[in-house]
Motif scaffolding. Structure first.
Motif, PDB file in Angstrom:
ATOM      1  N   MET A   7      81.212  73.091  63.972  1.00  0.00           N
ATOM      2  CA  MET A   7      79.686  73.932  64.358  1.00  0.00           C
ATOM      3  C   MET A   7      80.035  74.703  65.562  1.00  0.00           C
ATOM      4  O   MET A   7      80.282  74.270  66.859  1.00  0.00           O
ATOM      5  N   HIS A  17      70.929  71.819  63.198  1.00  0.00           N
ATOM      6  CA  HIS A  17      71.887  71.390  62.088  1.00  0.00           C
ATOM      7  C   HIS A  17      72.868  70.118  62.135  1.00  0.00           C
ATOM      8  O   HIS A  17      73.117  69.590  61.176  1.00  0.00           O
ATOM      9  N   SER A  18      72.762  69.825  63.574  1.00  0.00           N
ATOM     10  CA  SER A  18      73.377  68.447  63.551  1.00  0.00           C
ATOM     11  C   SER A  18      72.698  67.179  62.906  1.00  0.00           C
ATOM     12  O   SER A  18      73.289  66.445  62.112  1.00  0.00           O
ATOM     13  N   TRP A  21      73.399  67.798  59.041  1.00  0.00           N
ATOM     14  CA  TRP A  21      75.033  67.236  58.781  1.00  0.00           C
ATOM     15  C   TRP A  21      75.009  65.632  58.881  1.00  0.00           C
ATOM     16  O   TRP A  21      75.674  65.161  57.965  1.00  0.00           O
ATOM     17  N   ASP A  76      80.091  76.151  60.609  1.00  0.00           N
ATOM     18  CA  ASP A  76      78.762  76.370  60.842  1.00  0.00           C
ATOM     19  C   ASP A  76      78.311  77.079  62.141  1.00  0.00           C
ATOM     20  O   ASP A  76      78.675  76.679  63.054  1.00  0.00           O
ATOM     21  N   VAL A  78      75.740  78.720  64.590  1.00  0.00           N
ATOM     22  CA  VAL A  78      74.429  78.685  65.172  1.00  0.00           C
ATOM     23  C   VAL A  78      74.315  79.332  66.393  1.00  0.00           C
ATOM     24  O   VAL A  78      73.527  79.014  67.552  1.00  0.00           O
ATOM     25  N   GLU A 101      73.660  81.068  60.534  1.00  0.00           N
ATOM     26  CA  GLU A 101      72.172  80.889  60.755  1.00  0.00           C
ATOM     27  C   GLU A 101      71.827  82.621  60.490  1.00  0.00           C
ATOM     28  O   GLU A 101      72.382  83.327  60.736  1.00  0.00           O
ATOM     29  N   GLY A 131      71.437  80.720  56.628  1.00  0.00           N
ATOM     30  CA  GLY A 131      70.470  79.609  57.058  1.00  0.00           C
ATOM     31  C   GLY A 131      68.994  79.696  56.937  1.00  0.00           C
ATOM     32  O   GLY A 131      68.288  79.631  58.018  1.00  0.00           O
ATOM     33  N   THR A 133      66.265  78.207  56.068  1.00  0.00           N
ATOM     34  CA  THR A 133      66.024  77.158  55.901  1.00  0.00           C
ATOM     35  C   THR A 133      64.800  76.733  55.287  1.00  0.00           C
ATOM     36  O   THR A 133      64.366  75.799  54.539  1.00  0.00           O
ATOM     37  N   PHE A 338      66.843  70.874  57.017  1.00  0.00           N
ATOM     38  CA  PHE A 338      68.298  71.020  57.260  1.00  0.00           C
ATOM     39  C   PHE A 338      69.292  70.011  56.643  1.00  0.00           C
ATOM     40  O   PHE A 338      70.202  70.679  56.220  1.00  0.00           O
ATOM     41  N   GLN A 341      69.502  71.514  53.266  1.00  0.00           N
ATOM     42  CA  GLN A 341      70.697  72.821  53.455  1.00  0.00           C
ATOM     43  C   GLN A 341      72.045  72.362  53.093  1.00  0.00           C
ATOM     44  O   GLN A 341      72.803  72.886  52.315  1.00  0.00           O
ATOM     45  N   VAL A 342      72.215  71.150  53.825  1.00  0.00           N
ATOM     46  CA  VAL A 342      73.681  70.436  53.792  1.00  0.00           C
ATOM     47  C   VAL A 342      73.865  70.188  52.301  1.00  0.00           C
ATOM     48  O   VAL A 342      74.862  70.311  51.876  1.00  0.00           O
TER      49      VAL A 342
END
Length: 394
Positions: A7, A17-18, A21, A76, A78, A101, A131, A133, A338, A341-342
């Motif tokens: 990332m 995002h973390s 994931w 990824d 961001v 993003e 992203g 989202t 999120f 999304q993953v």
């Protein structure tokens, strides 16, 4: 199979995002295991703290070195928009899958270059995703499915807005989101992009032309000393705000249907109000992010004495994404998108399919943003969104 993730960036979106994931492989039965390998930032101490807090195995300060590593499969992005194109294109050329993003870039030219790089990479089995989202809020996906099934009939009108109030205070410091060289645009690109994407996503229609105006309400702000998320602490001196605070525009879809849009960070009392209402000849559907577990549905085909908007709680196992989470009625929140999304990205990578939203869709939104700015510069004249018009304007 393991997908090792790097990332790039670690601010507000880095935290979100973390979460995705970290949580998605615990909730969904994914065809590959995402591994949070490394997070990258310019400040070695700060990014190391972020890595420990959010669950990344290590931290680094040079994204170019990280992208070149053989033990990285997914990048990824961001970071602020001014670095999206450089990082994404380099990652794709290095054979990495890319999640970037929104908005895709700061300019149409950058977005075009990214979309072209994504197309070349796709021929080699490399996947990309933008992203956006909010597409993956279950209620939004459900609303889109209902429209596709014909619940509202022929679409006549769309109203979309994204309103916040975090900049009403003129003493809010000058963060990167208020500087054009970093953000590309202000409310228009930061939150207006979501409203545009949502309108095109749920209707399946593309905007053909727009007429709009943008404005900067507070033109000078205190310089930033330190920041966290959307807030910050003021330092010494002041600097110029070089992006818009508010954008209001109308649009016409290729189908002929009309739409109205508003993007504002000066909507006093509105904290995160992303709203959309789609009106057709058979009914209407509405969604509000501040009530994100429901949609409002009006069925015009019902008997006259039973017509009226009714609330559908989108928490049943039959609704999109929901079966992996909690029993009916147990709400989902902002962070769940999120994880969804993953899920979709990993399934696209392993399954060999292009996950939405694609870089081509991100480019389409970028062209709308560009057209709104050109319209505002031309006394709000109707302005084409098409690729040819954008090229001629440049």
């Amino acid at each position: 199979m393991t997908l090792r993730v790097a990332m790039i960036g670690y601010g507000f979106m880095g935290a979100a995002h973390s979460q995705g994931w970290r949580t998605a492989p615990r909730v969904f039965d994914l065809p590959a295991e995402p591994e949070m390998t490394v997070v990258v930032g310019r400040n070695a101490e700060a990014v190391a703290e972020a890595a420990q807090k959010w669950g990344w195995a290590e931290s680094a300060t040079d994204w170019r070195e990280v992208i070149a590593r053989d033990d990285i499969d997914v990048v990824d992005i961001v970071t602020p928009g001014d670095s999206h194109a450089e990082i994404a294109i380099a990652a794709l050329e290095a054979g990495k899958h890319v999640l970037c993003e929104k908005p895709l870039a700061n300019t149409v030219a950058e977005a075009e270059a990214m979309a072209e790089a994504a197309e070349r990479a796709a021929a080699k089995g490399i996947r990309t995703m933008v992203g956006f989202t909010y597409r993956r809020v279950p209620a939004v996906t459900f609303l889109r499915n209902l429209i596709a099934e014909g619940a509202v009939g022929t679409i006549n009108q769309v109203r979309a807005s994204y309103r916040q109030d975090w900049l009403v205070d003129p003493d809010m410091p000058l963060a990167w989101r208020l500087q054009k060289e970093h953000a590309g645009s202000g409310a228009l690109g930061d939150i207006g992009a979501h409203a545009i994407d949502l309108a095109q996503f749920v209707t399946g229609l593309n905007l053909a032309k727009v007429s709009g105006v943008i404005d900067t309400i507070v033109k000078e702000r205190p310089l930033l000393d330190s920041g966290s998320g959307l807030s910050g602490t003021a330092g010494v001196g002041k600097g110029q705000v070089t992006v818009d605070d508010i954008a209001i525009f109308t649009g016409r879809f290729e189908s002929g249907a009309l739409a109205s849009f508003e993007a504002s960070r000066f909507a006093t009392g509105r904290k995160n109000a992303l709203q959309i209402e789609v009106s057709g000849d058979k009914g209407a559907l509405a969604f509000d992010l501040e009530d994100l577990n429901s949609v409002q549905f009006y069925d015009r085909t019902a008997p006259a004495d039973r017509q009226g908007f009714r609330k559908i709680l989108v928490t049943e196992a039959e609704h999109p994404y929901v079966s992996a989470w909690w029993p009916a009625g147990h709400m989902l929140g902002y962070e769940h998108g999120f994880s969804h999304q993953v899920k979709d990205l990993v399934e696209g990578i392993v399954g060999g399919t292009e996950p939405h939203s694609t870089f081509a869709e991100g480019l389409r939104v970028q062209r709308v943003l560009d057209a709104v700015e050109r319209s505002s510069d031309n006394d709000s004249a109707w302005t084409s969104v098409g690729a040819d018009a954008a090229v001629q304007a440049r």
